[in-house]
Scaffold this motif. Structure first.
Motif, short mmCIF file in Angstrom:
data_model
loop_
_atom_site.label_atom_id
_atom_site.label_comp_id
_atom_site.label_asym_id
_atom_site.label_seq_id
_atom_site.Cartn_x
_atom_site.Cartn_y
_atom_site.Cartn_z
N SER A 1 0.75 -1.23 0.02
CA SER A 1 -0.01 0.10 -0.10
C SER A 1 0.72 1.17 0.13
N ASN A 2 0.34 2.16 -0.78
CA ASN A 2 1.05 3.52 -0.78
C ASN A 2 0.56 4.26 0.51
N ARG A 3 -0.88 4.43 0.87
CA ARG A 3 -1.42 4.73 1.90
C ARG A 3 -2.48 3.85 2.57
N ILE A 4 -2.80 4.05 3.85
CA ILE A 4 -3.55 3.10 4.39
C ILE A 4 -4.57 3.72 5.32
N HIS A 5 -5.97 3.40 5.11
CA HIS A 5 -6.99 3.88 5.79
C HIS A 5 -7.40 2.94 6.77
#
Ligand code: ADP
Ligand code: MG
Lengths: 317, 245
Positions: free
Chosen positions: B208-212
């Motif tokens: 992942s580049n970003r995680i929520h």
């Protein structure tokens, strides 16, 4: 591939030559009926076998086609042959209406609605006497004395229906029909408008069944509500033809039609007069036993389970 | 992103109420084109429901979802696919009595009309997803890893710009896991934006580049994998789950 084409060509030639070789009116009659059932069984199969929308009321479309042809001939003096095109067209309109009402819902609504529609149309045909002659039925003059023209019309109708169903099933529509049958949620997520394609399947199915009904009007020259809107002579028979031949196969309903006409006639004639006459009353029972047998031993019908049947015979030799 | 540019994909304060249960409760996030965006949370936290809201399998209770600036609210599920959002199902849905190739062809028809074009697109996609050798098998006969891969292949054959992957790595052995990670990266390299829901931390943390992160339908953290992995609430949510299990 090649071998199949040769077989299809041979079968085609046999059917073209059949009435020239077998002159018996009786056998010609049986084959004409079987060819008509090839159309109805194939239509039912397109909708139920391939698209997964089981109809218990194909008599609605058959009867609508038959009455369209009959009324055109009776009231407007238009040749009932024109009725074949109109019959298909009006039956398809009826189909679209049922689909428009039912296909937005999931579950058994369509199956239930087809049963109800069959009964409603039978009652309408029985009671709207000014249009349908009610219980008396509609009688028209036959166009031909010989069975030959009817035979070739039935053959052309059966062949073109198989051709169309095969074409459809190899196209985008066919892929969509089967996808909807297998999993409607998956189908929708893959971009398939399930409601639309169920209706398209129903449209084609009801059109061909209506044509078959109109052909029946021409050929028998007599129809009444109890026959053409009959649950067990038409709707159940359509299911049997599909199941016994093999659902979701192109040739299954064709094979099923000949088997079912053979079985029906064998019992109707009380084993050709060899058995006591009560046997002729028992063909419904035999139909039931046949379905149980097929479901238990050949769930995919004669065509679907052909490799299994072949193995059985090869082994026993 | 320049002034006035619309974001690629935007979830705005969405909620879903299942007869009193708020499965999703005021979640917002933005996904940039070309990234792999991770969505994590313990079991039952609302991840699958978010996907079901994005492709309009369920109507939104409130909020809005914008794809390239356009609201998808009120669209039909099949229209979302045509729009360019593909998805896979956590509980796989193979079209069982069809072959693998037929499964993929059925979805390729989303973009092409003829049998030949559909077959070409399907074959190409099967090859890309390393499933070509299984093409003539019936979908029902595939083991779980094959079925998960078929889900991805089918979704890819609809040529999505945004792909939603729902636990496609669950139930895979370590070898299969590495293949799945590699495939997802190649999908991203093709220019497809990916939102990935995953339970397995290894997968989500590596790609992942970003995680929520969500819990009980609500956002608890968003950021880089390291930031989220070290977030106190995230650790608690997952620890809580483990002591439960
Ligand atoms: N169709 C539904 N009807 C009612 N409740 C649902 C439905 N789908 C999911 N839920 C509930 O919503 C919550 C979130 O579920 P889900 O989105 O599947 O979680 P996750 O994918 O994060 O494991 C759960 O409590 C679940 O029971
Ligand atoms: Mg889930």
């Amino acid at each position: 591939m090649k071998r199949n084409q040769v077989i299809v060509a041979l079968v085609g030639i046999i059917f073209v030559l059949f009435p020239l070789v077998v002159k018996s009116d009786y056998y010609q009659h049986l084959v004409i009926l079987a060819l008509m059932w090839v159309v109805i069984g194939g239509s039912w199969n397109l909708l139920a076998g391939y698209t997964g929308q089981v109809s218990f009321g194909h008599a609605v479309f058959f009867g609508t086609g038959a009455y369209t042809a009959g009324i055109l001939a009776n009231k407007l003096a238009i040749s009932a042959w024109w009725g074949m095109a109109f019959g298909g067209f009006i039956a398809a309109l009826v189909g679209l209406f049922i689909g428009w009402v039912c296909f937005r819902l999931r579950g058994p609504y369509f199956a239930l609605a087809t049963i109800a529609a069959g009964e409603i149309f039978r009652l309408i045909a029985t009671n709207w006497e000014s249009l349908t002659e009610g219980m008396l039925g509609i009688m028209i003059l036959q166009t031909f004395r010989s069975k030959l023209p009817y035979y070739y019309v039935a053959l052309a109708l059966a062949a073109s229906s198989i051709w169309v169903f095969d074409l459809v099933m190899k196209s985008k529509w066919g892929f969509y029909f089967v996808s909807i049958r297998e999993d409607q949620d998956a189908a929708e997520s893959l971009g398939i408008n399930a409601t639309l394609y169920k209706n398209i399947s129903l449209l084609i199915s009801s059109f061909f069944t209506g044509m078959a009904g109109a052909f029946y009007m021409n050929y028998m020259a007599f129809i009444d509500p109890e026959v053409v809107f009959s649950l067990h002579y038409i709707s159940i028979m359509a299911i049997l033809v599909g199941i016994i031949g093999g659902v979701a196969t192109i040739w299954g309903p064709a094979v099923g039609a000949f088997i079912m006409i053979g079985v029906q006639e064998t019992f109707r004639s009380a084993l050709f007069g060899l058995a006591p006459s009560w046997v002729s009353q028992s063909h419904v029972l035999v139909f039931g036993l046949l379905v149980i047998f097929v479901i238990l031993f050949m769930a995919n019908g004669v065509v679907g389970d052909w490799p299994k049947i072949k193995r059985l015979f090869l082994r026993s030799r | 992103m320049g002034v006035g540019a619309v974001s690629f994909f935007e979830v705005k304060d969405i909620s879903k109420n299942f007869g009193g249960l708020m499965a999703v409760n005021g979640v917002s996030f933005e996904v940039e084109q070309g990234e792999i965006f991770g969505l994590i949370g313990p079991n039952g936290s609302g991840k699958t429901t978010i996907f079901n809201l994005i492709n309009q399998y369920f109507p939104l209770t409130s909020g809005d979802i914008l794809f390239k600036g356009k609201s998808v609210k009120g669209m039909k599920t099949y229209q979302i696919c045509h729009l360019g959002i593909g998805r896979t199902f956590q509980v796989v849905k193979p079209l069982k009595r069809m072959t693998v190739l037929e499964n993929v062809m059925a979805s390729a028809f989303c973009r092409v009309n003829s049998f030949r074009e559909s077959k070409n697109l399907a074959m190409e996609t099967l090859e890309f997803c390393n499933l070509l050798h299984e093409k003539d098998k019936s979908a029902a006969s595939l083991p779980i890893a094959g079925r998960k891969r078929l889900e991805i292949t089918r979704a890819m054959a609809t040529k999505p710009e945004l792909l939603l992957l729902d636990e496609t790595a669950a139930g895979l052995n370590p070898g299969e896991l590495d293949e799945a990670i590699e495939l997802i990266q190649r999908i991203r390299d093709r220019g497809v934006t990916v939102i990935i829901v995953e339970h397995i931390m290894k997968v989500i943390m590596t790609i992942s580049n970003r995680i929520h992160a969500i819990n009980y339908g609500q956002t608890i953290a968003e950021g880089s994998p390291e930031e989220v992995a070290n977030n106190k609430e995230v650790i608690e949510a997952y620890l809580g789950e483990e002591s439960y299990a």
